[in-house]
Design a protein around this motif. Structure first.
Motif, PDB file in Angstrom:
ATOM      1  N   SER A 165       0.809  -1.227   0.010  1.00 57.02           N
ATOM      2  CA  SER A 165      -0.075  -0.041  -0.053  1.00 57.02           C
ATOM      3  C   SER A 165       0.777   1.166   0.146  1.00 57.02           C
ATOM      4  N   HIS A 166       0.424   2.432  -0.463  1.00 56.04           N
ATOM      5  CA  HIS A 166       1.133   3.507  -0.538  1.00 56.04           C
ATOM      6  C   HIS A 166       0.009   4.564  -0.449  1.00 56.04           C
ATOM      7  N   PRO A 167       0.482   5.726   0.531  1.00 52.36           N
ATOM      8  CA  PRO A 167      -0.490   6.957   0.949  1.00 52.36           C
ATOM      9  C   PRO A 167      -0.862   7.586  -0.646  1.00 52.36           C
ATOM     10  N   SER A 168      -0.289   7.441  -1.806  1.00 45.55           N
ATOM     11  CA  SER A 168      -0.520   8.134  -2.980  1.00 45.55           C
ATOM     12  C   SER A 168      -2.032   7.127  -3.493  1.00 45.55           C
ATOM     13  N   MET A 169      -2.309   6.077  -3.261  1.00 51.34           N
ATOM     14  CA  MET A 169      -3.256   5.362  -3.794  1.00 51.34           C
ATOM     15  C   MET A 169      -4.554   5.859  -3.216  1.00 51.34           C
ATOM     16  N   ALA A 170      -5.487   5.749  -4.076  1.00 51.32           N
ATOM     17  CA  ALA A 170      -6.854   6.248  -3.651  1.00 51.32           C
ATOM     18  C   ALA A 170      -7.324   5.500  -2.408  1.00 51.32           C
ATOM     19  N   GLY A 171      -7.905   6.221  -1.324  1.00 50.49           N
ATOM     20  CA  GLY A 171      -8.340   5.752  -0.031  1.00 50.49           C
ATOM     21  C   GLY A 171      -8.190   6.796   1.096  1.00 50.49           C
ATOM     22  N   GLU A 172      -8.547   6.434   2.079  1.00 53.20           N
ATOM     23  CA  GLU A 172      -8.577   7.301   3.268  1.00 53.20           C
ATOM     24  C   GLU A 172      -7.638   6.867   4.682  1.00 53.20           C
ATOM     25  N   VAL A 173      -7.487   5.442   4.860  1.00 47.44           N
ATOM     26  CA  VAL A 173      -6.795   4.894   5.615  1.00 47.44           C
ATOM     27  C   VAL A 173      -5.526   3.889   5.332  1.00 47.44           C
ATOM     28  N   THR A 174      -4.909   3.279   6.079  1.00 50.50           N
ATOM     29  CA  THR A 174      -4.010   2.560   5.721  1.00 50.50           C
ATOM     30  C   THR A 174      -4.479   1.188   5.986  1.00 50.50           C
ATOM     31  N   PRO A 175      -3.879  -0.100   5.605  1.00 51.04           N
ATOM     32  CA  PRO A 175      -4.541  -1.229   5.653  1.00 51.04           C
ATOM     33  C   PRO A 175      -4.470  -1.790   7.233  1.00 51.04           C
ATOM     34  N   PHE A 176      -3.530  -1.126   8.137  1.00 50.84           N
ATOM     35  CA  PHE A 176      -3.615  -1.531   9.673  1.00 50.84           C
ATOM     36  C   PHE A 176      -4.702  -0.795  10.154  1.00 50.84           C
ATOM     37  N   GLN A 177      -4.877   0.592   9.900  1.00 44.03           N
ATOM     38  CA  GLN A 177      -5.953   1.221  10.293  1.00 44.03           C
ATOM     39  C   GLN A 177      -7.334   0.632   9.907  1.00 44.03           C
ATOM     40  N   ALA A 178      -7.316   0.201   8.781  1.00 46.71           N
ATOM     41  CA  ALA A 178      -8.633  -0.550   8.098  1.00 46.71           C
ATOM     42  C   ALA A 178      -8.873  -1.749   9.204  1.00 46.71           C
ATOM     43  N   LEU A 179      -7.947  -2.486   9.279  1.00 43.14           N
ATOM     44  CA  LEU A 179      -8.117  -3.834   9.775  1.00 43.14           C
ATOM     45  C   LEU A 179      -8.559  -3.467  11.493  1.00 43.14           C
ATOM     46  N   THR A 180      -7.882  -2.655  12.070  1.00 43.09           N
ATOM     47  CA  THR A 180      -8.188  -2.177  13.474  1.00 43.09           C
ATOM     48  C   THR A 180      -9.737  -1.767  13.572  1.00 43.09           C
ATOM     49  N   THR A 181     -10.096  -0.947  12.472  1.00 41.35           N
ATOM     50  CA  THR A 181     -11.409  -0.371  12.652  1.00 41.35           C
ATOM     51  C   THR A 181     -12.464  -1.368  12.547  1.00 41.35           C
ATOM     52  N   ALA A 182     -12.185  -2.393  11.791  1.00 32.33           N
ATOM     53  CA  ALA A 182     -12.964  -3.523  11.466  1.00 32.33           C
ATOM     54  C   ALA A 182     -13.232  -4.295  12.786  1.00 32.33           C
ATOM     55  N   VAL A 183     -11.837  -4.766  13.247  1.00 30.29           N
ATOM     56  CA  VAL A 183     -11.710  -5.265  14.495  1.00 30.29           C
ATOM     57  C   VAL A 183     -12.597  -4.998  15.680  1.00 30.29           C
TER      58      VAL A 183
END
Length: 522
Positions: free
Chosen positions: A105-123
């Protein structure tokens, strides 16, 4: 759960008789106390709640016990996806960890959060009171053997998460001008099924899902969490003598302020909080559990023996082996929400250009929620002697739910119930902020994206935090729980139609990894 509806002839007759008797009694005893506000609300909602919950959690007799068909619906789908994708949860486990570390993943890619943040949010949306209270109920009814089946169901559910999250990212809407993302089952049901030539079915399923998601967010993802965390705090601060006793509104107001400070900033703010709170609360709970296991370490082999003996013999447990299996499957399905579709909403906001990569990250959720945290709860209850292969022991002293878990922790170290109370509050808080985002995305799908629409929902959500903490409203909570699992009815139908799409994406992704086209970004 099973309920007797009041819309039958006999039910109406009984209700009329009861009403007549109550009216007669009231006429002769004017000193009778008037019902409270929450009692009046509960009475008004009860018939509708019973009807909906009775349909969603409809159970059939199986092996001497009741089996909710919704659990079969979720577990069957998890098994289908496990086989269809060739046990992807085991083949891709190592790669999933690399994705969460941000290697693809890279901040330049479309989206608002990192993969780790997405995982912790869903968890944070799945790790809640069910991991503490629900597991205690499961092993209390199904015996220690329920733990084995709970773990198995958790492992199967990893494939469901992979499927729904991959679709969530693939069909998400990226709002480039605003820098925001909208995704989840609402999007892939409508857009994906339209691509397959079924636009009407896709739209119907998407709207049905969104309505249920809003209801589930306000109740099970909000009011229930506020209510139960308040009860636990009151319990450890003196019970009836606690300063907070009878002041649920005050606790709810404090929680609403804390939740409001987070959700006002949207998914980025929620993700920043969950990436700190989730590891802390999970770590706190795991350390507490590990200390208990260490205190009783000489009994650890016995505890594992009780799990395996109970899983395949379950003497003394209602329904025997089937009873243990049902309780374990039920707890796993209700805890990790694999197949419900909620997690796909959070993961859709991830910074990636490869939908499958986030599908891999998501398959870690049931492992963390069920295989790790739920199993820790079960082991603590078993190893402290509160539950055996045959169910509750005299040491349990009639306790159930959070009370049983608290008693198990407290038997090792007297002040552990305070640690447990903190964990309960953190679990509830994290669940509320995540479900606020799920409900918001469903709300804006139905009513349109606008600042006013978002503000209305957030204010309504915060008001329900106070209501949940200060009122009983049992039927309201039952209704909202039904809404959460009704989401799975629409979601899994869509997943069955769209799983060939996921397979094509998976094959393309692996080919890109092996050819070097998809590179490690950091």
């Amino acid at each position: 759960m099973t309920r007797t509806p009041l819309n039958t002839g006999a039910g109406r007759a009984l209700l009329l008789a009861a009403t007549s008797a109550l009216a007669h009694s009231a006429a002769q005893a004017q000193t009778a106390a008037a019902p409270t506000l929450d009692e009046r609300i509960s009475a008004a909602v009860q018939p509708y709640s019973d009807a909906v919950a009775g349909a969603i959690f409809f159970s059939v007799p199986l092996g001497g016990t009741s089996f909710p068909l919704i659990v079969g619906w979720l577990i069957a789908a998890a098994l289908v996806f496990t086989l269809y994708f060739g046990f992807i949860q085991f083949r891709g486990f190592g790669h999933a960890i690399q994705v969460v570390r941000g290697r693809y993943s890279h901040p330049s890619m479309a989206g608002e959060v990192t993969p780790f943040q997405a995982l912790t949010t869903a968890v944070s949306g799945t790790v809640g009171l069910g991991n503490i209270a629900g597991v205690a109920v499961a092993v209390g009814i199904g015996g220690a053997g329920a733990t084995f089946w709970m773990i198995l169901a958790g492992l199967l559910g990893m494939a469901s998460k992979f499927t729904e999250v991959t679709l969530g990212v693939k069909y998400r809407n990226v709002h480039h001008t605003a820098g925001t993302v909208s995704g989840g089952p609402m999007r892939y049901l409508s857009k994906g099924l339209t691509e397959l030539g079924m636009p009407r079915l896709g739209k119907f399923l998407a709207v049905f899902f969104a309505i249920c998601c809003v209801g589930g967010a306000l109740g099970g993802g909000n009011m229930f969490q506020a209510n139960q965390s308040f009860q636990q705090v009151v319990g450890v601060t003196g019970g009836a003598d606690s300063y907070l006793a009878g002041k649920g509104w005050l606790f709810g107001l404090i929680m609403a302020v804390l939740v409001g400070l987070v959700i006002i900033g949207g998914i980025k703010s929620i993700a920043r909080v969950t990436e700190k709170v989730v590891p802390f609360m999970a770590g706190l709970y795991m350390v507490a559990g590990t200390v208990v296991l260490f205190v009783y370490i000489d009994k650890l082999p016995w505890a594992f023996g009780q799990i395996f003996v109970g899983a395949f013999s379950a003497e003394g447990v209602a329904g025997g082996v089937v009873g243990a299996l049902i309780q374990g499957f039920k707890r796993a399905a209700f805890s990790n929400e694999a197949g419900v579709g909620s997690a796909a909403i959070a993961h859709s906001a991830v910074q990636t250009d490869q939908p499958v990569s986030q599908g891999f990250a998501a398959l870690l959720e049931p492992f963390i929620d069920t295989v790790v945290i739920c199993t820790m709860t079960a082991l603590v209850i078993i190893i402290t002697g509160h539950v055996s292969a045959g169910g509750l022991t005299p040491l349990a002293n009639g306790a159930s739910g959070v009370g049983l878990t608290s008693a198990a922790f407290g038997s090792a170290v007297s002040w552990f119930p305070y640690v447990l109370a903190l964990a309960v509050v953190l679990f509830a808080f994290s669940t509320m902020i995540t479900w606020s985002y799920y409900g918001l995305k469903a709300w804006t799908y139905l009513l349109g994206d606008s600042l006013a629409s978002e503000l209305v929902f957030k204010c309504m959500f915060l008001a329900f935090v106070v209501i949940g903490a200060s009122m009983g409203l049992g039927p309201v909570i039952d209704f909202s729980d039904s809404m959460i699992f009704a989401m799975a009815l629409a979601n899994i139908v869509g997943l069955y139609f769209l799983m060939p799409v996921v397979k094509r994406e998976l094959n393309k992704y692996w080919a890109g990894i092996h050819s070097g086209e998809i590179k490690v970004t950091q």
